[in-house]
Design an enzyme around this catalytic site. Structure first.
Site, PDB file in Angstrom:
ATOM      1  N   HIS A  44       6.409  12.960   9.869  1.00  0.00           N
ATOM      2  CA  HIS A  44       5.718  13.710   8.811  1.00  0.00           C
ATOM      3  C   HIS A  44       5.651  15.201   9.185  1.00  0.00           C
ATOM      4  CE1 HIS A  44       2.435  14.585   5.855  1.00  0.00           C
ATOM      5  NE2 HIS A  44       2.077  15.426   6.799  1.00  0.00           N
ATOM      6  N   GLU A  45       5.253  15.479  10.429  1.00  0.00           N
ATOM      7  CA  GLU A  45       5.134  16.884  10.862  1.00  0.00           C
ATOM      8  C   GLU A  45       6.499  17.557  10.923  1.00  0.00           C
ATOM      9  OE1 GLU A  45       2.286  18.144  10.808  1.00  0.00           O
ATOM     10  OE2 GLU A  45       1.189  16.261  10.739  1.00  0.00           O
ATOM     11  N   HIS A  48       7.378  18.833   7.584  1.00  0.00           N
ATOM     12  CA  HIS A  48       6.829  20.163   7.283  1.00  0.00           C
ATOM     13  C   HIS A  48       7.762  21.241   7.832  1.00  0.00           C
ATOM     14  CE1 HIS A  48       3.073  19.127   5.428  1.00  0.00           C
ATOM     15  NE2 HIS A  48       2.612  18.465   6.468  1.00  0.00           N
ATOM     16  N   GLU A 122       2.258  17.945   1.346  1.00  0.00           N
ATOM     17  CA  GLU A 122       1.921  16.711   2.064  1.00  0.00           C
ATOM     18  C   GLU A 122       2.741  15.538   1.531  1.00  0.00           C
ATOM     19  OE1 GLU A 122       0.340  16.673   4.799  1.00  0.00           O
ATOM     20  OE2 GLU A 122      -0.060  18.800   4.555  1.00  0.00           O
ATOM     21  N   ASP A 126       5.427  13.369   3.591  1.00  0.00           N
ATOM     22  CA  ASP A 126       5.324  11.900   3.633  1.00  0.00           C
ATOM     23  C   ASP A 126       6.667  11.267   3.242  1.00  0.00           C
ATOM     24  OD1 ASP A 126       2.715  11.823   4.457  1.00  0.00           O
ATOM     25  OD2 ASP A 126       1.859  11.304   2.513  1.00  0.00           O
TER      26      ASP A 126
HETATM   27 ZN   LIG Z   1       0.950  17.151   6.637  1.00  0.00          ZN
END
Ligand SMILES: [Zn+2]
Length: 183
Positions: A44-45, A48, A122, A126
């Protein structure tokens, strides 16, 4: 990050750019999650990072700041701006003071947009994680994190839409389960 000294909150985030970029895990998160779940949070990170969310945010902040400076430049040439706010003699310093004083009244209205933008990132992160790790592991990690942080799983929709930088857990879990790798 050594977060356990301060609280039992678990968290992870991506920050920085260029040589300063890093993914930070709270030690509380590492101790609470299983290996595969940590991997899913890492994915997930990394999402980003890969989707350039920090750079996009900086670009937006820059553009909006320029817009506000333009408004300031306009207002400081308007007599009513000073007299309307009780300042008799216009000055550059006075304009800046008044501007900073009244700005929150208007930036408050931008809050829902900022929150919406953040929540979109977000969801994107995801979805990225669901492609490179198991969506079910991320679901388990999210439930643990929301529970440990004592975040409600069913926030008030209006308050959430206005303020929350992260989507409600139920919504994130539903989307992850609906993803091709979910289940
Ligand atoms: Zn996040």
């Amino acid at each position: 990050m050594d977060g356990s000294k301060r609280s039992s909150h678990g968290n992870a985030y991506f920050t920085g750019f260029g040589r300063t970029k890093r993914i930070v895990f709270f030690d509380t998160l590492i101790s609470r999650l299983k290996g595969e779940e940590i991997e899913a949070v890492l994915a997930h990170e990394l999402g980003h990072y890969r989707l350039r969310h920090v750079a996009k945010r900086i670009a937006w902040t820059f553009a909006v700041s320029l817009a506000f400076l333009w408004v300031l430049g306009y207002l400081m040439r308007q007599q009513w701006f000073f007299t309307g706010l009780g300042m008799e003699s216009p000055s550059t310093a006075g304009a800046l003071q008044l501007f900073i004083l009244v700005l929150p009244v208007f930036t408050f209205l931008l809050q829902p947009l900022i929150s919406l933008y953040s929540r979109r990132h977000e969801f994107e992160a995801d979805a990225f994680a669901a492609r490179y790790a198991a969506a079910s592991d991320l679901v388990r990690a999210l439930v643990k994190l929301y529970r440990d942080n004592a975040s409600t799983l069913t926030p008030d929709p209006l308050h959430s839409a206005f303020y929350d930088s992260h989507p409600p857990a139920a919504l994130r879990v539903a989307r992850l389960r609906a993803s091709p790798q979910g289940g």
